[in-house]
Design a protein around this motif. Structure first.
Motif, PDB file in Angstrom:
ATOM      1  N   HIS A  42       5.697   0.004  -0.835  1.00  0.00           N
ATOM      2  CA  HIS A  42       6.110  -0.049  -2.247  1.00  0.00           C
ATOM      3  C   HIS A  42       6.934   1.177  -2.628  1.00  0.00           C
ATOM      4  CE1 HIS A  42       2.996   2.949  -3.522  1.00  0.00           C
ATOM      5  NE2 HIS A  42       2.419   2.530  -2.423  1.00  0.00           N
ATOM      6  N   ASP A  73       3.935   8.486  -0.934  1.00  0.00           N
ATOM      7  CA  ASP A  73       3.093   7.301  -1.105  1.00  0.00           C
ATOM      8  C   ASP A  73       3.996   6.084  -1.300  1.00  0.00           C
ATOM      9  OD1 ASP A  73       1.391   5.311  -1.986  1.00  0.00           O
ATOM     10  OD2 ASP A  73       0.334   6.580  -3.427  1.00  0.00           O
ATOM     11  N   GLY A  74       3.968   5.165  -0.357  1.00  0.00           N
ATOM     12  CA  GLY A  74       4.819   3.969  -0.444  1.00  0.00           C
ATOM     13  C   GLY A  74       6.177   4.192   0.186  1.00  0.00           C
ATOM     14  N   GLU A 125       2.768  -1.668  -6.937  1.00  0.00           N
ATOM     15  CA  GLU A 125       1.570  -1.609  -6.097  1.00  0.00           C
ATOM     16  C   GLU A 125       0.471  -0.802  -6.776  1.00  0.00           C
ATOM     17  OE1 GLU A 125      -1.158  -0.053  -3.001  1.00  0.00           O
ATOM     18  OE2 GLU A 125       0.159   1.092  -4.305  1.00  0.00           O
ATOM     19  N   GLU A 126       0.883   0.226  -7.496  1.00  0.00           N
ATOM     20  CA  GLU A 126      -0.091   1.108  -8.153  1.00  0.00           C
ATOM     21  C   GLU A 126      -0.607   0.447  -9.436  1.00  0.00           C
ATOM     22  OE1 GLU A 126      -1.038   3.695  -6.685  1.00  0.00           O
ATOM     23  OE2 GLU A 126       0.583   4.465  -5.447  1.00  0.00           O
ATOM     24  N   HIS A 183       1.719   3.888   6.046  1.00  0.00           N
ATOM     25  CA  HIS A 183       1.370   4.534   4.785  1.00  0.00           C
ATOM     26  C   HIS A 183       0.794   5.911   5.080  1.00  0.00           C
ATOM     27  CE1 HIS A 183      -0.078   4.956   0.657  1.00  0.00           C
ATOM     28  NE2 HIS A 183       0.636   3.884   0.364  1.00  0.00           N
ATOM     29  N   HIS A 195      -3.972  -1.312  -0.449  1.00  0.00           N
ATOM     30  CA  HIS A 195      -2.547  -1.350  -0.063  1.00  0.00           C
ATOM     31  C   HIS A 195      -2.010  -2.772  -0.144  1.00  0.00           C
ATOM     32  CE1 HIS A 195      -2.668   2.771   1.272  1.00  0.00           C
ATOM     33  NE2 HIS A 195      -3.777   2.511   1.932  1.00  0.00           N
TER      34      HIS A 195
END
Ligand SMILES: [Zn+2]
Length: 404
Positions: free
Chosen positions: A80, A91-92, A123-124, A184, A353
């Motif tokens: 993401h 992150d992503g 995604e978050e 990730h 995830h």
């Protein structure tokens, strides 16, 4: 393993392309799902895809795909491009960069394997209180019904946002995915502390979330004698420590328990707390352990409240089961790492995830790479380019083995 200078430079270049988007004054990034900043990330991803002479596609919910050859069946490499508020840059994004590098290697090597790199929206859970929206919608694995009614941080409903953007809250299910792999950052310290280059995920822990409402009596803190109180915060304190004990007891099963939210009313110095809300998050990879934790928490919280004359109410916010990664993909990734001389270990993922969405529809696997001190969802988040290259190489080596 040693990485060529061209790979390292390309990886750095990709990272730099995304660097400024959504930057904040404090040095972090805010790229919430379905906002302008996330759009810019997707536009940059599409632009890089075009530079690689790849085809770019956007689906009905706004996920973007870069593919080396349109094909009925393909391997999907996903992650993401959104972030939490004041989050980090890895992150992503690290997973998307890995996918782009794999596309580049596949082209250089003349590999015939059809590959798509997918950037999944939102995604978050930071914007709508719901995670993995983009991947959840297209796999129909979304864990909350009626997500159209969820409001963004700005107070706009997801269905309004979708209408404005010409997107579809009920899209066709994604088809043709032969398997799904995702790189990730670990978001924990296991790899760093054990000096391991990549983690191969066995199971993604399923979060169960609750809100506990404790209702006592708000009274004058000076005029009410100690023996005549119904202090909701004192009950909450006992429950918090009890939950810690429950978590410690189940730690052998890799379960964890946290009270991350405390709302105290009226929250005044001269008033005994009359009402307290606790936000509880328990996670684990074994349903039996999760069941025990949930049952014990409920029993003990009720006992504590009864003893203190506090009214107890509870609401279950979510219950996502632990999700296993494909054994075949795990074995394949492990063998690939061994062939390349890259150290690996199997591990569980405590965080959710996009891979969770795909596990139900195809063989799915995840590769973790170390991140500095395990820091994540924070502007200090850092992962080294060499580790991104290591993880991407392991995935590429594995995928190459599946060329038909
Ligand atoms: Zn992530």
């Amino acid at each position: 393993m040693e990485h060529g200078i061209a790979d390292i430079q390309y990886c750095e270049r990709l990272f730099d392309c995304f660097y400024d988007i959504g930057s904040t004054e404090n040095g972090g990034v805010t790229r919430l799902g379905y906002t302008k900043q996330e759009d810019q990330m997707h536009e940059m991803f599409a632009k890089i895809g075009e530079e690689l002479h790849c085809q770019v596609e956007v689906d009905e919910v706004g996920n973007t795909y870069v593919m080396n050859q349109p094909d009925r069946e393909y391997c999907l490499i996903g992650s993401h491009l959104d972030s939490v508020i004041e989050g980090g840059r890895y992150d992503g994004v690290a997973g998307i960069i890995a996918g782009l590098m794999i596309l580049k290697w596949a082209r250089e090597d003349g590999l015939k394997l059809p590959i798509r790199v997918g950037a999944f929206r939102c995604e978050e859970s930071s914007n709508f209180g719901c995670c993995t929206i983009g991947s959840g919608l297209i796999t129909r694995e979304i864990y909350k019904q009626d997500i159209g009614g969820l409001a963004s941080k700005e107070g706009e409903l997801l269905e309004q946002i979708f209408r404005k953007r010409n997107l579809n809250l009920h899209p066709a299910r994604i088809s043709g995915v032969r398997q799904y792999v995702e790189l990730h950052i670990e978001q924990g310290k296991v790899l760093e502390e054990s000096g391991t280059s990549v983690g191969i995920v066995q199971t993604i822990a399923g979060p169960r979330r609750f809100k506990l409402y404790l209702r006592g009596m708000a009274e004058h803190s000076g005029a009410t004698p100690m023996g005549m109180r119904n202090d909701a915060m004192c009950a909450a304190s006992e429950i918090i420590l009890e939950l810690e004990r429950i978590g410690n007891k189940e730690a052998a099963y890799q379960s964890v328990a946290t009270v991350g939210v405390v709302n105290n009313y009226p929250n005044a110095l001269n008033v005994i707390p009359g009402e307290v809300e606790l936000g509880v998050d328990i996670r684990g990879i074994e349903n039996a352990s999760l069941d025990r934790m949930e049952k014990t928490l409920r029993e003990r919280a009720k006992q504590i409240c009864e003893k203190r004359g506090i009214e107890y109410l509870e609401e279950k916010l979510s219950d996502i089961p632990p999700i296993d990664m494909s054994a075949q993909v795990q074995n394949g990734l492990e063998q690939a790492a061994r062939r390349l001389g890259i150290s690996s270990r199997r591990m569980v993922s405590g965080a959710g995830h996009d891979a969770m969405s795909f596990a139900a529809i195809c063989d799915t696997g995840m590769v973790f790479i170390p991140c500095m001190k395990g820091i994540s969802h924070n502007r200090k988040e850092f992962a080294s380019i060499l580790h991104i290259c290591d993880g991407a190489r392991v995935m590429y080596e594995y995928l190459k083995g599946g060329e038909v």
